[in-house]
Design an enzyme around this catalytic site. Sequence first.
Site, PDB file in Angstrom:
ATOM      1  N   LYS A  19     -15.493  -3.062   6.841  1.00  0.00           N
ATOM      2  CA  LYS A  19     -14.565  -3.371   7.920  1.00  0.00           C
ATOM      3  C   LYS A  19     -15.350  -3.903   9.115  1.00  0.00           C
ATOM      4  CE  LYS A  19     -11.677  -0.816  11.220  1.00  0.00           C
ATOM      5  NZ  LYS A  19     -10.996   0.466  11.472  1.00  0.00           N
ATOM      6  N   GLU A  43      -2.439   1.500   5.842  1.00  0.00           N
ATOM      7  CA  GLU A  43      -3.473   2.400   6.346  1.00  0.00           C
ATOM      8  C   GLU A  43      -2.895   3.267   7.467  1.00  0.00           C
ATOM      9  OE1 GLU A  43      -7.348   2.060   9.250  1.00  0.00           O
ATOM     10  OE2 GLU A  43      -7.074   0.451   7.786  1.00  0.00           O
TER      11      GLU A  43
END
Length: 218
Positions: free
Chosen positions: A133, A43
Amino acid sequence: MYKCGVLKKIVEKGIVAVIRAESSEKAIRITEACLEGGINSIEITFTVPAAHRLIEGLAKRFQGQDVLLGAGTVLDAETARAAILSGASYVVSPALNLETMKLCNRYQVPCMPGAITVREVIMAMEAGADIIKVFPGSVFGPELIKAIKGPLPQATLMPTGGVELSNAEEWLKAGSIALGVGGSLTAGAKTGDYNRITETAKEFVRVINDFRGNGNVK
């Protein structure tokens, strides 16, 4: 790659490397070190200068390889669109932004919005988030995952923030579907010790594989 394929790969590996750096050059070296250590979900956060160009370059470099590039710290739909056009396979946000979710769903790109309360998790699920998340995980620790999954056992949660080698197994035991790991993984970059990042990555992968090998995760 189809959305379901991206999600499957993230869940199978069980870890996403969250990369923040002062320059693209340093971010590339961190990426290489993570890949060498066995973490293939990378990421790139939009706090990295010219993050979209970095994602584009890495996407071309690793095309056809078993590497998943995602965009992190995406705050709005415009940034999400730029990330997707640059080659991001998934989008991660620190909080829920409905326009970002709509855009990602429109193009069938997984979007992982941040949430910290049961209400926020429900809102993210209703907006179409496949993985949520839990951020910042450091505020409450692994017990937060267990607390959320009490009333919401169907929630697929990935903590980010506060995930370290010392507590990785606790996060997994609490019900995390995957782990988002940043500073505790990439700390070696501060002193130029990229081998340390590789070794830490290997340890995270080992902890996850050992945990799952014991039959704790279906």
